[in-house]
Scaffold this active site. Structure first.
Site, PDB file in Angstrom:
ATOM      1  N   GLN A 622      15.911 -46.070  52.449  1.00 56.71           N
ATOM      2  CA  GLN A 622      15.222 -46.285  51.178  1.00 56.71           C
ATOM      3  C   GLN A 622      13.773 -46.663  51.406  1.00 56.71           C
ATOM      4  OE1 GLN A 622      17.366 -45.532  48.815  1.00 56.71           O
ATOM      5  NE2 GLN A 622      15.709 -45.420  47.355  1.00 56.71           N
ATOM      6  N   HIS A 625      10.852 -44.057  51.510  1.00 57.01           N
ATOM      7  CA  HIS A 625      10.370 -43.360  50.313  1.00 57.01           C
ATOM      8  C   HIS A 625       8.923 -43.713  49.992  1.00 57.01           C
ATOM      9  CE1 HIS A 625      13.630 -40.990  48.676  1.00 57.01           C
ATOM     10  NE2 HIS A 625      14.489 -41.966  48.892  1.00 57.01           N
ATOM     11  N   GLU A 691      19.315 -49.217  41.503  1.00 58.08           N
ATOM     12  CA  GLU A 691      19.486 -47.766  41.466  1.00 58.08           C
ATOM     13  C   GLU A 691      20.632 -47.361  42.403  1.00 58.08           C
ATOM     14  OE1 GLU A 691      16.862 -43.727  42.466  1.00 58.08           O
ATOM     15  OE2 GLU A 691      16.253 -45.672  43.262  1.00 58.08           O
ATOM     16  N   HIS A 692      20.586 -47.839  43.629  1.00 56.17           N
ATOM     17  CA  HIS A 692      21.634 -47.573  44.610  1.00 56.17           C
ATOM     18  C   HIS A 692      22.257 -48.907  45.026  1.00 56.17           C
ATOM     19  CE1 HIS A 692      18.537 -44.360  45.288  1.00 56.17           C
ATOM     20  NE2 HIS A 692      19.613 -43.597  45.171  1.00 56.17           N
ATOM     21  N   ASP A 725      22.473 -38.624  48.047  1.00 53.98           N
ATOM     22  CA  ASP A 725      21.176 -37.996  47.807  1.00 53.98           C
ATOM     23  C   ASP A 725      21.250 -36.478  47.927  1.00 53.98           C
ATOM     24  OD1 ASP A 725      19.693 -40.188  47.183  1.00 53.98           O
ATOM     25  OD2 ASP A 725      18.750 -40.414  49.144  1.00 53.98           O
ATOM     26  N   HIS A 784      23.894 -40.446  -4.229  1.00 55.72           N
ATOM     27  CA  HIS A 784      25.024 -40.415  -3.301  1.00 55.72           C
ATOM     28  C   HIS A 784      26.332 -40.585  -4.080  1.00 55.72           C
ATOM     29  CE1 HIS A 784      21.968 -40.953  -0.236  1.00 55.72           C
ATOM     30  NE2 HIS A 784      22.880 -40.915   0.743  1.00 55.72           N
TER      31      HIS A 784
END
Length: 803
Positions: A622, A625, A691-692, A725, A784
């Site tokens: 990670q 990135h 996220e992970h 991934d 209505h």
């Protein structure tokens, strides 16, 4: 102050719970038998404003002295003047926080200014009861009034004056015994229990005596329906209070219970994300305010939304003030610098230019007990959306107004590529596949097939039908989103995986048109052959040769050669995210998005049996990135040896990576958080909503049930995030920045919409028509109501005389 100091032994908190009258004194002494842990617990939890501790020179270590003074203890009561001098000179304790016994007296000058006789006024709590406290109080009082009454000032917990009353000896005894507001009525010549007839009762919180001993102060909590003190039904005998923070708190508490549905206040209470956004918005506007009037205005707005959050979470102003008092008592201060994400940095600082080359690539280690450290470790990089929007808005407007011409100009400006056309049409020319190896084709094919299998299994094609009443058939059926735009980032990494993670579900869902967008390479103006291969496999009609906000705008609004899409999906940098947020809120675009996005992030939960090489590799996968990626390891009962082994594995593996410079900068702000049990680890993970989430713990599958918030979970030692991934089949387009609390990762239904229908027979209309008309009448929507009434009338279903 109160004319005695109650002395507590080891059983501190339990004593004040079982003898609540002791809290009326508002002051306490803990004797030398009380442990450091119990001292801190009492000082922080008891609510007593003045806490002193009897300390012998050998009782606590120096750092323990600092700890207890930092955690709510007002003063230390010492018997040795030389020990005081040592603490002042060597430990840095302020002299006013140290009181030495002199002539059998303690003379305090911090929080309380007074003198206490060690033999007569320091009294063990075992010898105190309501009667003793009342007698001690009365002995210390004097009055020059002929009626023998004592002037009594009544204030609320915020020290706001409610009124001036009088107390007799009997009313004082009853007030202490019952812990309520009891006074003496001069007009009726009798004991006056506040609220006995009106219902506006008082809870007595504290009693103190003034410096001359001739006046009392009662601190009370006003209760009852309208919380008024005065017989005129005003908050005080001097009228209503000005609308300050305390009044606003009471108003918001009322609105929490009574605000109508749909009102703005109700929305704030029901939508934490909206409330948090408003707090951030108002805080930013306060920082930008310039003149005195504007600063006051913006501060008032911020206070309002902050108070709303307090009330929504059952936090009182008293709780806040207690924390302020605690901070005031600290004798050591933090450095005072702002967190990095709030400091405007130079470009070199933004890029993490600190020279880390000769430093070990190690994570910071934070124990769970370090609350501020944990908060700092879990803080995400700030998203500077407001600043970026100033840059994004002109880009979007340019694409809207100039179409393809703007796309070409912006691609030349930002990507350094001069293109003749901004779009690559399918079928894609053979030259765009050059360099694609057979091994890569096979790898992509395997990944595409696995993703297809998993997402095909999610595809909802059935029509849901439910007969809610006889003759009332409701149904729900899926339809694909017709046109989707898929953003594939370029830049420092080639990402065919993102192309297949978005393209395959779109194809499975049956989207009629799939448009890719990806920035061209500076070298030849093309996109990578891997991305083109995936585009071909999933049936994309076009690839927009553009990146950033301009690509998002082109797909959202359309240009001469880029079709307007109905939804834009895919990750990107802050410019891409800002553009997606813009087009989502622009009714001219009529375009939705998948989710907001931030830097990539991983949270690993590992126990002492985890393989250190596996843990290190997951963290580094990670970290590579980008320098703003979030990498967190939550260690469950990790030994010091295990932590060191993990650090060494991270350093060793990082040095072998080609992106080691990025990894260094990312790991420098990453952390290992040490906790004591699995439950705490998962609670922290759920609050962070990663996220992970990777579980490297024994029997990992058994603990998946504890996961409430995460983008995707990777279970067990042999499930690296890398598999998700690329090739396992799950989707890697996942919510970041904590949005896993509200959003799912990309899936087949992300590319679908669901339409409801209803089919009502005459019988069905008879079963529900009266209810429809009743509700419509209450809402004042007569048209209505008539739509049903006319039908029922023609069917002869209206009761006789129905209006």
């Amino acid at each position: 102050m109160f004319p005695l100091l109650p002395v507590y032994g080891e059983d501190t908190i339990q004593t004040i719970v079982t003898r609540p009258y002791l809290s009326l004194l508002g002051q306490a002494v803990l004797d030398s038998s009380v442990s450091r842990e119990k001292v801190v617990e009492f000082a922080r939890e008891s609510g007593v404003k003045f806490v002193a501790v009897l300390v012998e020179s050998s009782k606590f270590k120096d750092d323990e002295i600092v700890e207890i003074l930092n955690n709510g203890v007002s003063v230390l009561l010492l018997s040795d003047a030389s020990y005081r001098d040592y603490l002042v000179k060597e430990v840095g304790v302020p002299s006013e926080r140290l009181v030495v016994l002199e002539d059998d007296k303690y003379r305090t000058n911090f929080v309380i200014v007074g003198e206490f006789d060690a033999k007569t006024q320091l009294v063990p709590v075992s010898k105190l009861d309501e009667v003793t406290i009342s007698q001690t109080l009365l002995k210390s009082l004097k009055t020059d009034r002929t009626d023998g009454l004592y002037t009594t000032l009544v204030v609320d917990a915020q020290e706001r004056c409610l009124g001036l009353v009088y107390s007799s000896q009997e009313s004082i005894r009853r007030a202490v015994s019952d812990r309520v507001g009891v006074y003496y009525s001069r007009s009726r010549q009798e004991i006056w229990v506040k609220g006995a007839t009106s219902g506006n009762t008082q809870k007595l919180l504290q009693i103190s005596v003034d410096c001359d001993g001739d006046a009392l102060k009662f601190v009370v909590e006003q209760e009852g329906q309208n919380r008024s003190f005065c017989h005129l039904n005003t908050e005080s005998c001097f009228g209503g209070f000005t609308h300050g923070l305390a009044s606003m708190e009471q108003l918001l508490k009322s609105r929490l219970q009574n605000a109508p549905e749909g009102s703005y206040t109700k929305r704030l209470f029901n939508d934490p994300a909206l409330l948090d956004a408003k707090i951030k918005e108002e805080a930013e506007e306060l920082t930008e305010a310039q003149d005195k009037k504007e600063i006051a205005w913006e501060a008032a707005d911020l206070f309002y939304f902050a108070l709303t959050k307090l009330v929504a979470n059952d936090v009182s102003l008293g709780d806040v003030e207690a924390n302020l008092n605690m901070k005031h008592l600290k004798i050591t201060r933090r450095k005072g610098d702002a967190k990095d994400k709030f400091i405007k940095k130079t470009p070199s600082e933004e890029n993490g230019s600190e020279d880390l080359t000769n430093k070990p690539i190690h994570l910071n280690v934070v124990p769970i007990s370090d609350k501020e450290g944990v908060i700092s470790a879990l803080n995400r990089p700030i998203q500077k959306t407001s600043e970026i929007m100033h840059l994004v808005n002109p880009i979007i407007e340019s694409v809207r107004n100039k179409g393809d011409k703007a796309l070409l100009e912006l691609t030349a400006k930002f990507d350094g590529v001069e293109l003749k056309a901004p779009v690559l049409e399918a079928p894609f020319p053979a030259e765009y596949f050059e360099g694609l190896t057979e091994e890569m084709k096979q790898s992509l094919d395997l990944s595409i097939e696995n993703v297809r299998k998993f997402h095909a299994a999610q595809l909802q094609t059935e029509v849901l039908e439910v007969e809610t009443q006889p003759g009332v058939m409701c149904s729900r059926f899926p339809r694909p989103i017709e046109k989707v735009g898929l953003y594939i980032p370029g830049g420092t990494a080639v990402l065919p995986s993102t192309a297949l993670m978005l393209g395959v579900p779109a194809q499975v869902a049956g989207c009629k048109e799939i448009v890719f967008a990806s920035p061209p390479r500076k070298s030849d103006g093309k996109v990578s052959p891997e991305v083109v291969y995936v585009a071909d496999k999933v049936g994309a009609s076009k690839i927009v040769l553009a990146g950033g906000a301009q690509a998002v705008a082109a797909m959202a609004y359309g240009t001469e050669s880029v079709p307007k899409v109905d939804k834009v999906l895919g990750p990107g940098n802050q410019f891409v995210t800002a553009a997606k947020m813009y087009i989502q809120n622009d009714t001219q675009a009529l375009c939705s998005i998948d989710m907001p996005a931030g830097p990539s992030e991983v949270l690993v939960i590992a126990d002492n049996n985890a393989d250190v090489d596996f843990v290190a590799s997951d963290l580094l996968s990670q970290a590579e990135h980008g320098i703003d990626s979030q990498v967190i390891l939550v260690g469950v009962n990790l030994t010091e040896k295990k932590v060191q082994e993990i650090q060494e594995a991270v350093h060793r593996q990082a040095l072998e990576l080609p992106r080691v410079d990025i990894v260094r900068k990312c790991i420098a702000h990453s952390s290992i958080i040490l906790c004591e049990n699995i439950e705490t680890a998962f609670d922290m993970s759920n609050r962070y909503a990663p996220e992970h989430l990777i579980l490297q713990i024994d029997n990992a599958q058994d603990y998946v049930k504890l996961v409430d918030h995460a983008g995707s979970v990777f279970v067990g030692s042999y499930t690296p995030e890398s598999c998700g991934d690329y090739s396992s089949g799950t989707n890697h387009t996942l919510p970041t920045y904590g949005y896993a609390r509200q959003y799912s990762g990309a899936n087949t239904s992300t590319f679908q919409k669901f339409i409801t229908s209803q089919n009502i027979t005459p019988e069905g209309l008879g079963n529900i028509g009266k209810a429809v008309m009743c509700v419509a009448k209450v809402e004042g929507l007569d048209a209505h109501r008539n739509a049903v009434k006319i039908r029922m009338s023609k069917l002869g279903l209206l009761p006789q005389g129905f209006e």
